[in-house]
Design a protein around this motif. Structure first.
Motif, PDB file in Angstrom:
ATOM      1  N   ARG A 107      27.755   1.890 -31.011  1.00 19.15           N
ATOM      2  CA  ARG A 107      27.162   0.608 -31.673  1.00 19.15           C
ATOM      3  C   ARG A 107      25.393   0.886 -31.656  1.00 19.15           C
ATOM      4  O   ARG A 107      25.156   1.340 -30.585  1.00 19.15           O
ATOM      5  CB  ARG A 107      27.451  -0.544 -31.048  1.00 19.15           C
ATOM      6  N   GLY A 108      24.920   0.758 -32.718  1.00 18.07           N
ATOM      7  CA  GLY A 108      23.520   0.986 -32.708  1.00 18.07           C
ATOM      8  C   GLY A 108      23.037   2.207 -33.099  1.00 18.07           C
ATOM      9  O   GLY A 108      21.812   2.303 -33.450  1.00 18.07           O
ATOM     10  N   LEU A 109      23.867   3.144 -33.406  1.00 16.46           N
ATOM     11  CA  LEU A 109      23.416   4.366 -33.388  1.00 16.46           C
ATOM     12  C   LEU A 109      23.025   4.437 -35.018  1.00 16.46           C
ATOM     13  O   LEU A 109      23.483   3.721 -35.964  1.00 16.46           O
ATOM     14  CB  LEU A 109      24.467   5.625 -33.628  1.00 16.46           C
ATOM     15  N   LEU A 114      25.194   9.061 -36.678  1.00 17.14           N
ATOM     16  CA  LEU A 114      26.392   9.284 -37.116  1.00 17.14           C
ATOM     17  C   LEU A 114      26.979  10.323 -38.044  1.00 17.14           C
ATOM     18  O   LEU A 114      27.966  11.029 -37.849  1.00 17.14           O
ATOM     19  CB  LEU A 114      26.752   7.828 -37.743  1.00 17.14           C
ATOM     20  N   SER A 115      25.802  10.645 -38.844  1.00 14.76           N
ATOM     21  CA  SER A 115      26.114  11.926 -39.680  1.00 14.76           C
ATOM     22  C   SER A 115      26.462  13.095 -39.006  1.00 14.76           C
ATOM     23  O   SER A 115      27.036  14.141 -39.295  1.00 14.76           O
ATOM     24  CB  SER A 115      25.151  12.029 -40.857  1.00 14.76           C
ATOM     25  N   THR A 116      25.400  13.266 -37.978  1.00 21.57           N
ATOM     26  CA  THR A 116      25.380  14.597 -36.975  1.00 21.57           C
ATOM     27  C   THR A 116      26.518  14.573 -36.099  1.00 21.57           C
ATOM     28  O   THR A 116      27.282  15.654 -36.099  1.00 21.57           O
ATOM     29  CB  THR A 116      24.277  14.374 -35.791  1.00 21.57           C
ATOM     30  N   ILE A 117      27.321  13.507 -35.501  1.00 21.62           N
ATOM     31  CA  ILE A 117      28.487  13.558 -34.775  1.00 21.62           C
ATOM     32  C   ILE A 117      29.531  13.961 -35.613  1.00 21.62           C
ATOM     33  O   ILE A 117      30.677  14.070 -35.178  1.00 21.62           O
ATOM     34  CB  ILE A 117      28.673  12.415 -33.596  1.00 21.62           C
ATOM     35  N   ASP A 118      29.560  13.261 -36.858  1.00 24.71           N
ATOM     36  CA  ASP A 118      30.647  13.371 -37.915  1.00 24.71           C
ATOM     37  C   ASP A 118      31.377  14.743 -37.889  1.00 24.71           C
ATOM     38  O   ASP A 118      32.579  14.956 -38.043  1.00 24.71           O
ATOM     39  CB  ASP A 118      30.256  12.863 -39.216  1.00 24.71           C
ATOM     40  N   GLY A 119      30.550  15.623 -38.024  1.00 22.46           N
ATOM     41  CA  GLY A 119      31.134  17.259 -38.011  1.00 22.46           C
ATOM     42  C   GLY A 119      31.512  17.987 -36.940  1.00 22.46           C
ATOM     43  O   GLY A 119      32.171  18.823 -36.714  1.00 22.46           O
ATOM     44  N   ILE A 120      31.475  17.153 -35.861  1.00 23.68           N
ATOM     45  CA  ILE A 120      32.023  17.882 -34.373  1.00 23.68           C
ATOM     46  C   ILE A 120      33.562  17.175 -34.113  1.00 23.68           C
ATOM     47  O   ILE A 120      33.752  16.458 -34.197  1.00 23.68           O
ATOM     48  CB  ILE A 120      31.078  17.180 -33.138  1.00 23.68           C
ATOM     49  N   LYS A 121      34.110  18.625 -34.122  1.00 26.06           N
ATOM     50  CA  LYS A 121      35.527  18.420 -33.715  1.00 26.06           C
ATOM     51  C   LYS A 121      35.976  18.335 -32.138  1.00 26.06           C
ATOM     52  O   LYS A 121      35.473  19.084 -31.231  1.00 26.06           O
ATOM     53  CB  LYS A 121      36.165  19.543 -34.319  1.00 26.06           C
ATOM     54  N   LEU A 122      36.446  16.964 -31.960  1.00 25.28           N
ATOM     55  CA  LEU A 122      36.772  16.847 -30.422  1.00 25.28           C
ATOM     56  C   LEU A 122      38.376  16.838 -30.430  1.00 25.28           C
ATOM     57  O   LEU A 122      39.069  16.303 -31.311  1.00 25.28           O
ATOM     58  CB  LEU A 122      36.197  15.572 -30.096  1.00 25.28           C
ATOM     59  N   TYR A 123      39.050  17.138 -29.317  1.00 26.64           N
ATOM     60  CA  TYR A 123      40.511  17.009 -29.200  1.00 26.64           C
ATOM     61  C   TYR A 123      40.794  16.145 -28.116  1.00 26.64           C
ATOM     62  O   TYR A 123      41.959  16.209 -27.857  1.00 26.64           O
ATOM     63  CB  TYR A 123      40.752  18.394 -28.979  1.00 26.64           C
ATOM     64  N   GLU A 124      39.869  15.478 -27.362  1.00 25.68           N
ATOM     65  CA  GLU A 124      40.424  14.403 -26.317  1.00 25.68           C
ATOM     66  C   GLU A 124      39.486  13.195 -26.573  1.00 25.68           C
ATOM     67  O   GLU A 124      38.439  13.434 -27.059  1.00 25.68           O
ATOM     68  CB  GLU A 124      40.269  15.043 -25.004  1.00 25.68           C
ATOM     69  N   VAL A 132      28.778   8.241 -23.979  1.00 31.87           N
ATOM     70  CA  VAL A 132      27.317   8.021 -23.937  1.00 31.87           C
ATOM     71  C   VAL A 132      26.682   9.809 -23.274  1.00 31.87           C
ATOM     72  O   VAL A 132      25.824  10.021 -24.043  1.00 31.87           O
ATOM     73  CB  VAL A 132      27.045   7.073 -22.776  1.00 31.87           C
ATOM     74  N   ARG A 133      27.400  10.178 -22.461  1.00 31.78           N
ATOM     75  CA  ARG A 133      27.006  11.743 -21.994  1.00 31.78           C
ATOM     76  C   ARG A 133      26.874  12.493 -23.187  1.00 31.78           C
ATOM     77  O   ARG A 133      26.036  13.225 -23.218  1.00 31.78           O
ATOM     78  CB  ARG A 133      27.779  11.961 -20.844  1.00 31.78           C
ATOM     79  N   PHE A 134      28.007  12.707 -24.073  1.00 32.72           N
ATOM     80  CA  PHE A 134      28.063  13.731 -25.257  1.00 32.72           C
ATOM     81  C   PHE A 134      26.819  13.298 -26.191  1.00 32.72           C
ATOM     82  O   PHE A 134      26.308  14.291 -26.468  1.00 32.72           O
ATOM     83  CB  PHE A 134      29.296  13.291 -25.788  1.00 32.72           C
ATOM     84  N   LEU A 135      26.708  11.934 -26.496  1.00 32.03           N
ATOM     85  CA  LEU A 135      25.512  11.666 -27.206  1.00 32.03           C
ATOM     86  C   LEU A 135      24.249  11.906 -26.741  1.00 32.03           C
ATOM     87  O   LEU A 135      23.340  12.532 -27.546  1.00 32.03           O
ATOM     88  CB  LEU A 135      25.453  10.057 -27.648  1.00 32.03           C
ATOM     89  N   LEU A 136      23.873  11.575 -25.432  1.00 32.56           N
ATOM     90  CA  LEU A 136      22.740  12.157 -24.908  1.00 32.56           C
ATOM     91  C   LEU A 136      22.366  13.311 -24.892  1.00 32.56           C
ATOM     92  O   LEU A 136      21.318  13.940 -25.109  1.00 32.56           O
ATOM     93  CB  LEU A 136      22.694  11.427 -23.500  1.00 32.56           C
ATOM     94  N   GLU A 137      23.332  14.372 -24.553  1.00 32.32           N
ATOM     95  CA  GLU A 137      23.298  15.592 -24.463  1.00 32.32           C
ATOM     96  C   GLU A 137      23.343  16.547 -25.841  1.00 32.32           C
ATOM     97  O   GLU A 137      22.374  17.017 -25.967  1.00 32.32           O
ATOM     98  CB  GLU A 137      24.477  16.424 -23.681  1.00 32.32           C
ATOM     99  N   ASN A 138      23.773  15.875 -26.970  1.00 30.37           N
ATOM    100  CA  ASN A 138      23.935  16.307 -28.030  1.00 30.37           C
ATOM    101  C   ASN A 138      23.137  15.857 -29.081  1.00 30.37           C
ATOM    102  O   ASN A 138      22.499  16.757 -30.031  1.00 30.37           O
ATOM    103  CB  ASN A 138      25.360  16.539 -28.514  1.00 30.37           C
ATOM    104  N   LEU A 139      22.563  14.815 -28.919  1.00 28.06           N
ATOM    105  CA  LEU A 139      21.707  13.997 -29.991  1.00 28.06           C
ATOM    106  C   LEU A 139      20.459  14.046 -29.334  1.00 28.06           C
ATOM    107  O   LEU A 139      19.442  14.360 -30.288  1.00 28.06           O
ATOM    108  CB  LEU A 139      22.301  12.765 -30.297  1.00 28.06           C
ATOM    109  N   TYR A 140      20.018  13.796 -28.125  1.00 31.43           N
ATOM    110  CA  TYR A 140      18.982  13.796 -27.704  1.00 31.43           C
ATOM    111  C   TYR A 140      18.343  14.766 -26.610  1.00 31.43           C
ATOM    112  O   TYR A 140      17.403  14.920 -25.885  1.00 31.43           O
ATOM    113  CB  TYR A 140      18.611  12.216 -26.802  1.00 31.43           C
ATOM    114  N   HIS A 141      19.410  15.908 -26.399  1.00 33.60           N
ATOM    115  CA  HIS A 141      18.978  17.071 -25.450  1.00 33.60           C
ATOM    116  C   HIS A 141      18.632  16.669 -24.259  1.00 33.60           C
ATOM    117  O   HIS A 141      17.850  17.284 -23.762  1.00 33.60           O
ATOM    118  CB  HIS A 141      18.113  17.990 -26.409  1.00 33.60           C
ATOM    119  N   ILE A 142      19.383  15.788 -23.631  1.00 29.38           N
ATOM    120  CA  ILE A 142      19.063  15.327 -22.309  1.00 29.38           C
ATOM    121  C   ILE A 142      20.215  16.123 -21.264  1.00 29.38           C
ATOM    122  O   ILE A 142      21.483  16.010 -21.689  1.00 29.38           O
ATOM    123  CB  ILE A 142      19.389  13.625 -21.979  1.00 29.38           C
ATOM    124  N   ASP A 143      19.921  16.612 -20.352  1.00 32.23           N
ATOM    125  CA  ASP A 143      20.645  17.714 -19.483  1.00 32.23           C
ATOM    126  C   ASP A 143      21.019  16.714 -18.266  1.00 32.23           C
ATOM    127  O   ASP A 143      20.171  16.463 -17.271  1.00 32.23           O
ATOM    128  CB  ASP A 143      19.949  19.037 -19.227  1.00 32.23           C
TER     129      ASP A 143
END
Length: 150
Positions: A107-109, A114-124, A132-143
């Protein structure tokens, strides 16, 4: 074109009727890009704010009309038989388009996020914390691992 928009359109626009009532539980049609694509497909979008408003809009805009119309609600609508027989009723939300992400975390993205995470294939399923962790690490590059070391 964005895959999530095309997936949304394939769920939203049936081949058997041009009258649709959709419970847009996550407000996806508020994204201008998606809204514009629906209009481009020849549909008029009408917002209904209550059960009675759905009935009024149905009678005024859909009943015995040929125009393609979508009535959008932000609540679950339980139609009477006359409406359910002449319209396509459905519910669409983040979970339908991004099944492995937690819908509350999405919510609120922005449209771009949303377009960025759309192409990412997850299996679980990630759950809320994992999303939240996935979004922060992959969209905002927070380690997160660097935070744990300090």
């Amino acid at each position: 074109m964005n895959n999530w928009i095309e997936k949304y359109l394939s769920k939203l626009l049936p081949s058997h009727t041009n009258h649709i009532i959709v419970y847009d539980k996550d407000g996806l049609l508020s994204y201008n890009e998606l809204h514009a694509r629906v209009i481009e497909k020849g549909y008029r979008i009408i917002k209904a704010n209550s059960q009675i408003d759905v009935r009024i809009q149905y009678e005024l805009q859909m009943n015995k009309q040929e125009e393609s119309v979508i009535i959008v609600t932000d609540f679950e609508y339980k139609p009477l038989p006359d409406i359910s027989q002449s319209t396509h009723l459905l519910t669409i939300g983040y979970r339908d388009l991004f099944p492995h992400f937690d819908d509350k975390a999405l919510r609120g993205l922005s449209f771009n996020a949303l377009s960025t995470i759309d192409g990412i294939k997850l299996y679980e399923d990630l759950g809320y914390d994992g999303t939240v962790r996935f979004l922060l690490e992959n969209l905002y590059h927070i380690d997160f691992d660097s935070f744990k070391r300090n």
